[in-house]
Motif scaffolding. Structure first.
Motif, mmCIF file in Angstrom:
data_model
loop_
_atom_site.group_PDB
_atom_site.id
_atom_site.type_symbol
_atom_site.label_atom_id
_atom_site.label_comp_id
_atom_site.label_asym_id
_atom_site.label_seq_id
_atom_site.Cartn_x
_atom_site.Cartn_y
_atom_site.Cartn_z
ATOM 1 N N GLN A 25 0.846 -1.193 0.000
ATOM 2 C CA GLN A 25 0.000 0.000 0.000
ATOM 3 C C GLN A 25 0.878 1.239 0.000
ATOM 4 O O GLN A 25 1.951 1.250 0.604
ATOM 5 C CB GLN A 25 -0.919 0.031 1.231
ATOM 6 N N SER A 27 0.460 5.512 0.651
ATOM 7 C CA SER A 27 -0.432 6.580 1.104
ATOM 8 C C SER A 27 0.262 7.917 0.884
ATOM 9 O O SER A 27 1.356 8.144 1.406
ATOM 10 C CB SER A 27 -0.774 6.420 2.585
ATOM 11 N N SER A 29 0.024 12.128 1.262
ATOM 12 C CA SER A 29 -0.688 13.127 2.067
ATOM 13 C C SER A 29 0.027 14.474 1.994
ATOM 14 O O SER A 29 1.172 14.566 1.527
ATOM 15 C CB SER A 29 -0.798 12.674 3.521
ATOM 16 N N LYS A 41 -5.588 13.298 0.817
ATOM 17 C CA LYS A 41 -4.936 12.000 0.981
ATOM 18 C C LYS A 41 -5.315 11.102 -0.186
ATOM 19 O O LYS A 41 -6.455 11.129 -0.655
ATOM 20 C CB LYS A 41 -5.352 11.361 2.306
ATOM 21 N N THR A 43 -4.591 6.976 -1.629
ATOM 22 C CA THR A 43 -4.006 5.668 -1.330
ATOM 23 C C THR A 43 -3.949 4.809 -2.592
ATOM 24 O O THR A 43 -4.774 4.950 -3.505
ATOM 25 C CB THR A 43 -4.802 4.921 -0.244
ATOM 26 N N ARG A 45 -3.237 0.660 -3.838
ATOM 27 C CA ARG A 45 -3.065 -0.741 -3.440
ATOM 28 C C ARG A 45 -3.185 -1.623 -4.672
ATOM 29 O O ARG A 45 -3.896 -1.280 -5.637
ATOM 30 C CB ARG A 45 -4.104 -1.155 -2.401
ATOM 31 N N ASP A 175 -6.249 3.756 8.499
ATOM 32 C CA ASP A 175 -6.312 4.857 7.532
ATOM 33 C C ASP A 175 -5.415 6.031 7.907
ATOM 34 O O ASP A 175 -5.094 6.856 7.040
ATOM 35 C CB ASP A 175 -7.752 5.358 7.395
ATOM 36 N N ALA A 178 -0.300 6.395 8.396
ATOM 37 C CA ALA A 178 0.670 7.184 7.623
ATOM 38 C C ALA A 178 0.826 8.598 8.171
ATOM 39 O O ALA A 178 1.814 9.277 7.871
ATOM 40 C CB ALA A 178 0.248 7.235 6.156
#
Length: 387
Positions: A25, A27, A29, A41, A43, A45, A175, A178
């Motif tokens: 994953q 992330s 931000s 944000k 993400t 995957r 969630d 990060a």
């Protein structure tokens, strides 16, 4: 890979995770510029589609979730382009967690946190059934000790609601992992921890599954409950999980804390915990309020008399106003704040979780104006302002 990274090192890292399919994953931000079309944000995957391996880019804009599936042979370019829009990112791979930081000039630094055990980077089915953070059938020692699981790792039928609640909580924590600081031990305080199902779950997620250096302190007024929780932590050999008897308002154990959790703290005890968290500069705040009486006694607005004259409606309305006040004051204090639907706790039918992530103070003049109008219209003087 630690330290300042030249472009070639960043690109080599991308080449490595793409060629080895090792990304679990990513992330992103903190956008580099203000733009309504760049989510705060994003993400990424891996997902398995009928036509092969893809990478799903998930972004939330205007209260809607958008998904873009990018083919494996194009994901390197897409990841590189995405990083150009953000100040930081966290890449979770099979062997390490790698934090990417961009300075004001756009130069990137890569900080690697190697893992002692290797994780499998298996892409998930795109249309998959519900996948919990903790799985039924997996022997999880703390759940067995708490009576949620049998010794074989099966969830006890009468405890399945508790199992779902724990997983929902861990999803919400996952969630924002990060957004927690890296490169130092993390300090987390759980105010009003009670029987500590979620406190143990939090430690399991962060210290055991994520292998983060973390110390969690559970605080509650009930001495017998604290003794029971301390005994279990000792049996599990979780030395960095401790429990103490104490009151939220009087707790002075730390000068700074990275995450504050407060679940079912009654009435203004929730507000006291939020004020503590703000004062500490906590990066993440998670709060599920309980009974809320303060504003029920204060709200006075003739225009709303058709609603407020009914005690039941006034009680529910007051609870919503209370959480709106908390969310707005957190935003004014420099937090990105969400109100999320949780699962009812044993102690309360309230099912709203306040999740706040520190983003730093920006221009809050408009937020302050909107909030002041709302507060004055309701005729209230909230606890968080009076302290």
């Amino acid at each position: 890979m630690n330290g300042k990274a030249q472009p070639r090192e960043w690109l080599s890292f991308l080449d490595e995770i793409v060629s080895e399919s090792s990304l679990i994953q990513a992330s992103f931000s903190s956008p580099r510029r203000k733009d309504e079309e760049i989510p705060k944000k994003l993400t990424v995957r891996p997902v398995k589609l009928k036509t092969g391996l893809f990478y799903q880019f998930e972004r939330h804009l205007h209260n809607k979730a958008f998904h873009d599936n990018v083919a494996a042979d194009r994901v390197r370019e897409q990841l590189q382009t995405t990083m150009e829009q953000y100040k930081q990112a966290l890449f979770k791979t099979s062997s390490a967690d790698v934090q990417i930081l961009a300075n004001k000039k756009g130069e990137l630094s890569l900080i690697t946190h190697s893992r002692t055990t290797k994780r499998e980077a298996a892409p998930q089915e795109h249309n998959r059934t519900k996948s919990y953070v903790l799985q039924d059938g997996e022997r999880i020692p703390f759940l067995i000790s708490l009576g949620v699981m049998t010794s074989e790792g099966r969830v006890v039928k009468a405890k399945y609601d508790k199992f779902r609640q724990i997983n929902r909580f861990l999803e919400m924590v996952s969630d924002v992992i990060a957004d927690l600081p890296r490169g130092k031990p993390l300090t987390i305080v759980d105010f009003g921890c009670g029987k500590s199902y979620l406190t143990f779950a939090l430690y399991h997620l962060l210290a055991i599954k994520e292998e983060l250096p973390v110390r969690i302190i559970g605080l509650d007024l009930k001495k017998d409950v604290i003794e029971t929780c301390s005994k279990l932590a000792e049996e599990l050999k979780w030395d960095n999980l401790t429990f103490m008897v104490g009151d939220i308002s009087d707790y002075e154990g730390h000068s700074s804390v990275d995450m504050v959790v407060t679940l079912h703290a009654c009435d203004t005890a929730t507000d006291a915990a939020l004020l503590k968290a703000i004062g500490w500069g906590a990066s993440v705040i998670l709060s599920v309020p309980c009974c809320q009486h303060e504003l029920f006694r204060q709200i006075s607005q003739p225009v709303l008399k058709p609603l407020l004259k009914h005690g039941l409606l006034k009680e529910r309305f007051s609870a919503l106003v209370t959480d709106a006040v908390r969310a707005n004051l957190l935003e004014i204090a420099g937090y990105r704040t969400q109100l999320l639907e949780f699962i009812d706790l044993e102690h309360t039918p309230k099912n709203i979780l306040i999740r706040a992530v520190k983003v730093g103070k920006t221009d809050v003049a408009e937020l302050e104006r909107e909030y002041a109008q709302f507060r004055d219209f309701m005729g209230i003087k909230p606890f968080m302002e009076k302290q």
